[in-house]
Write an enzyme that holds these catalytic residues in place. Structure first.
Site, mmCIF file in Angstrom:
data_model
loop_
_atom_site.group_PDB
_atom_site.id
_atom_site.type_symbol
_atom_site.label_atom_id
_atom_site.label_comp_id
_atom_site.label_asym_id
_atom_site.label_seq_id
_atom_site.Cartn_x
_atom_site.Cartn_y
_atom_site.Cartn_z
ATOM 1 N N ASP A 197 -0.365 -2.987 -9.602
ATOM 2 C CA ASP A 197 0.741 -4.072 -9.265
ATOM 3 C C ASP A 197 1.893 -3.753 -9.621
ATOM 4 O O ASP A 197 2.348 -2.808 -10.261
ATOM 5 C CB ASP A 197 0.121 -5.415 -10.154
ATOM 6 C CG ASP A 197 -0.239 -5.037 -11.469
ATOM 7 O OD1 ASP A 197 0.866 -4.454 -12.259
ATOM 8 O OD2 ASP A 197 -1.141 -5.153 -12.157
ATOM 9 N N HIS B 155 -0.371 9.119 1.709
ATOM 10 C CA HIS B 155 -1.696 8.561 1.614
ATOM 11 C C HIS B 155 -2.744 8.606 2.768
ATOM 12 O O HIS B 155 -3.769 7.999 2.698
ATOM 13 C CB HIS B 155 -1.352 6.972 1.386
ATOM 14 C CG HIS B 155 -0.614 6.190 2.658
ATOM 15 N ND1 HIS B 155 0.556 6.800 2.963
ATOM 16 C CD2 HIS B 155 -1.138 5.509 3.437
ATOM 17 C CE1 HIS B 155 0.917 5.988 4.138
ATOM 18 N NE2 HIS B 155 -0.028 5.353 4.467
ATOM 19 N N ASP B 156 -2.361 9.337 3.762
ATOM 20 C CA ASP B 156 -3.291 9.735 4.808
ATOM 21 C C ASP B 156 -3.950 11.006 4.937
ATOM 22 O O ASP B 156 -4.806 11.094 5.507
ATOM 23 C CB ASP B 156 -2.506 9.457 6.274
ATOM 24 C CG ASP B 156 -1.986 7.924 6.356
ATOM 25 O OD1 ASP B 156 -2.875 7.091 5.973
ATOM 26 O OD2 ASP B 156 -0.849 7.769 6.821
ATOM 27 N N ASP C 259 -2.123 -0.674 -13.189
ATOM 28 C CA ASP C 259 -2.658 -2.028 -13.102
ATOM 29 C C ASP C 259 -2.518 -2.800 -14.408
ATOM 30 O O ASP C 259 -2.846 -2.297 -15.670
ATOM 31 C CB ASP C 259 -4.323 -1.923 -12.954
ATOM 32 C CG ASP C 259 -4.973 -3.346 -13.225
ATOM 33 O OD1 ASP C 259 -4.398 -4.361 -12.989
ATOM 34 O OD2 ASP C 259 -6.080 -3.378 -13.627
ATOM 35 N N ASP D 102 6.518 2.323 9.812
ATOM 36 C CA ASP D 102 5.165 2.749 10.221
ATOM 37 C C ASP D 102 4.828 2.938 11.748
ATOM 38 O O ASP D 102 5.101 2.057 12.494
ATOM 39 C CB ASP D 102 4.294 1.534 9.766
ATOM 40 C CG ASP D 102 2.719 1.997 9.741
ATOM 41 O OD1 ASP D 102 2.475 2.954 8.840
ATOM 42 O OD2 ASP D 102 1.904 1.475 10.419
ATOM 43 N N ASP E 275 7.662 -0.708 3.304
ATOM 44 C CA ASP E 275 7.226 -0.215 4.482
ATOM 45 C C ASP E 275 6.992 -1.240 5.550
ATOM 46 O O ASP E 275 6.554 -2.401 5.127
ATOM 47 C CB ASP E 275 5.893 0.076 3.875
ATOM 48 C CG ASP E 275 4.929 1.289 4.512
ATOM 49 O OD1 ASP E 275 5.239 1.146 5.980
ATOM 50 O OD2 ASP E 275 4.322 1.979 3.983
ATOM 51 N N GLU F 67 8.016 7.020 10.397
ATOM 52 C CA GLU F 67 6.680 8.000 10.529
ATOM 53 C C GLU F 67 6.534 7.910 12.002
ATOM 54 O O GLU F 67 6.246 7.071 12.748
ATOM 55 C CB GLU F 67 5.570 7.204 9.732
ATOM 56 C CG GLU F 67 4.408 7.989 10.054
ATOM 57 C CD GLU F 67 2.991 6.881 9.705
ATOM 58 O OE1 GLU F 67 1.951 7.586 9.652
ATOM 59 O OE2 GLU F 67 3.140 5.834 10.339
HETATM 60 C C1 GLC Z 1 0.202 4.663 9.360
HETATM 61 C C2 GLC Z 1 -0.138 4.625 7.814
HETATM 62 C C3 GLC Z 1 -1.526 4.512 7.830
HETATM 63 C C4 GLC Z 1 -2.041 3.324 8.554
HETATM 64 C C5 GLC Z 1 -1.471 3.192 10.032
HETATM 65 C C6 GLC Z 1 -1.874 1.966 10.700
HETATM 66 O O1 GLC Z 1 -0.251 5.947 9.945
HETATM 67 O O2 GLC Z 1 0.382 5.743 7.205
HETATM 68 O O3 GLC Z 1 -2.081 4.526 6.541
HETATM 69 O O4 GLC Z 1 -3.513 3.193 8.697
HETATM 70 O O5 GLC Z 1 -0.194 3.649 10.284
HETATM 71 O O6 GLC Z 1 -0.801 1.096 10.177
#
Ligand code: GLC
Length: 549
Positions: free
Chosen positions: A30, A331-332, A22, A205, A104, A268
């Site tokens: 940021d 991150h999930d 930050d 995504d 992304d 993903e």
């Molecule tokens: C993917 C992302 C996740 C998000 C979901 C909806 O799984 O990695 O963080 O909540 O898609 O966009």
């Protein structure tokens, strides 16, 4: 050193921008913070991490209900992160250091605040009505049994026009209607917008959810106790994702991306059980994704057999043009340092995991902070901010535990911010941070730096084939990487106790990198004796010591 595509030979580093650095003092990371950190990531010297690409989790304008995975404008930067001018600087500064930028693309849904959806929901006759998936319902009920990932029905009743809209994630993330050519056109223009600004690739995504069954048939039920809590888990997802139309769209996306030199797409694939479905999306010929994340490791227990199985599944089933892409954390999910920290084995295991991920055949994606062994931060229910995460994923603990600020040094807020932080910093930052590990030859960070540097100068590690060794060993994972006559042996002892591996080597062996020793006398009577948790990376050859990589 190898004349090959960067996304095959390189290392990807995922940044969750809120949590990296930050510079404005609002407690949220940021783009300027990322620019400031580029030298740490790769300044071309052995003292930096040496990564080749950054995948930025979404930085577009967003109400931040799902922290950016709810986009309200695909062609701008959210003011909390910066603006397009700062973004251009980031691309420029990154490229100067040989770092690529991967954006992304959240194309399954938008935010409900996106102007497209505002229009779409405003009236039945609106020209954007058909940009989303609307349905009148059946006898006052949702049209079918499709469930949301975050619990409840995926159908949201909307008072304004008296119809349901589909939202597979939160109700603020309405699913786009990919069957409408205007939607496809608009989203393809978004891709061009970013490619024209010099971005090098996209992470797609949940791409395999773009299309849903045209007839809106209900999914068959599946026996799963979790299905009683969330209908989503008690279903076979045959109608709400993986529809055949996806192949054609992916191949069109591929053409678009390939029209720009050296760009790529990494996907993903949404699935709970069987990640090998991702293999289908490499295309029927070389016309699908460049890479699909292999999420098998996220579920692998700390035993070689689990990792070996995941590796074999991909090695044996990838099409000829396919290339693996391994992931240990993102991150999930719970950070792997914490997943494998039983009996306080986190650190030695993090070294083994790093050595594995960075020497397998395939593109590794690292998650910020894993190079210093960042652990989950313990949060109270109140501190978990991600609203979808609060309801689910992974089951009531939320997802924010793996999103705590990057631990740069031992100053307050771990050097992440001068003021505060949107999520508590993990208290272990006082002794676990970049500054203390940077100059410690025994640290995890130094180990990552050395592994990445070794990978970079070793053709066999970058693009060589992979042969597993001793498939039945309960404690040791071992494999050989080979290109032409250049061979690298990787031996990983998953046990805290000493182990031996039978190894018939006609050649001389030379330790390139390891955790416990650097001598060459590793073989006695065709056996290698390893210390507990030992990592050994060895060059094999007639004159292994002198050989040029
Ligand atoms: C993917 C992302 C996740 C998000 C979901 C909806 O799984 O990695 O963080 O909540 O898609 O966009």
């Amino acid at each position: 050193m190898v004349d090959q595509l960067w996304w095959k030979t390189g290392v990807i580093y995922q940044i969750y921008p809120r949590s990296f650095k930050d510079t404005t003092g609002i407690g949220i990371g940021d783009l300027l913070g990322i620019i400031d950190s580029l030298d740490y990531l790769n300044n071309g010297t052995p003292g930096s991490l040496g990564i080749d690409a950054i995948w930025l989790s979404p930085v577009y304008p967003s109400p931040q209900v799902d922290f950016g995975y709810d986009v309200s404008d695909y062609c701008d930067i959210d003011p909390i992160f910066g603006n397009l001018e700062i973004f251009a600087r980031l691309v420029d500064e990154a490229h100067k250091r040989g770092i690529r930028i991967i954006m992304d693309l959240v194309f399954n849904h938008t935010s409900d605040r996106h102007p497209w959806f505002r229009e779409s929901r405003s009236e039945l006759q609106n020209s954007k009505r058909d940009w989303y998936i609307w349905h009148a319902g059946k006898k006052g009920k949702p049209p079918n049994n499709w469930g949301s990932y975050f619990g409840g029905s995926a159908w949201q009743w909307d008072e304004i026009t008296g119809q349901y809209y589909l939202a597979m994630f939160t109700s603020q993330q309405p699913d786009l209607n990919w069957r409408n050519p205007a939607v496809k056109q608009a989203l393809f223009n978004v891709m061009r917008f970013w490619l024209d600004r010099g971005v090098d690739g996209f992470r797609l995504d949940v791409y395999n959810q773009y299309f849903k069954d045209v007839r809106f048939r209900s999914n068959p039920r599946k026996l799963n106790p979790l299905g009683f809590i969330y209908s989503f888990w008690g279903q076979e997802h045959i109608y709400d994702r993986d529809q055949p139309e996806m192949y054609e769209v992916l191949s069109d996306m591929r053409k678009l991306v390939d029209a720009y030199p050296e760009r790529m797409m990494i996907g993903e694939t949404a699935d709970e059980d069987d990640y090998t479905k991702a293999l289908d999306y490499y295309g029927r010929q070389n016309d699908g994704l460049h890479l699909a994340f292999n999420f098998d490791f996220l579920k692998s227990k700390w035993q070689p057999a689990y990792f070996r199985l995941a590796i074999r599944k991909w090695e044996e089933n990838l099409p000829d043009w396919g290339w693996p892409a391994y992931v240990l954390s993102n991150h999930d999910v719970t950070r792997h340092f914490s997943r494998y920290n039983r009996g306080r084995q986190g650190l030695p295991r993090a070294k083994i995991a790093a050595a594995m991920q960075l020497t397998l055949r395939g593109t590794p994606t690292l998650y910020y902070g894993e190079e210093i062994g960042q652990a989950e931060v313990k949060l109270t229910r109140k501190q978990i901010l991600d609203p979808p995460g609060k309801r689910y994923w992974p089951f009531y603990q939320g997802r924010d535990g793996c999103r705590a600020p990057m631990q740069w040094d031992n100053s307050p807020q771990a050097g992440f911010s001068s003021t505060g932080s949107w999520l508590p910093v993990n208290p272990d930052y006082r002794f676990k941070n970049v500054a203390v590990q940077q100059n410690d030859p025994a640290s995890l960070l130094t180990f990552y730096q050395r592994l990445i540097a070794l990978r970079k100068k070793t053709a066999a590690l970058q693009i060589g084939n992979l042969i597993l060794i001793d498939n039945n060993h309960k404690r040791i994972l071992a494999y050989r990487r080979q290109i032409e006559d250049r061979k690298i042996l990787v031996i990983l002892n998953f046990s805290r106790r000493p182990q031996t591996l039978d190894l018939k080597a006609d050649n001389s062996l030379y330790v390139l990198l390891g955790t416990h020793r650097n001598d060459t006398s590793i073989l006695t009577d065709n056996q290698v004796a390893l210390a507990g948790n030992e990592v050994l990376i060895i060059r094999e050859g007639k004159n292994a010591k002198e050989e040029n990589e």
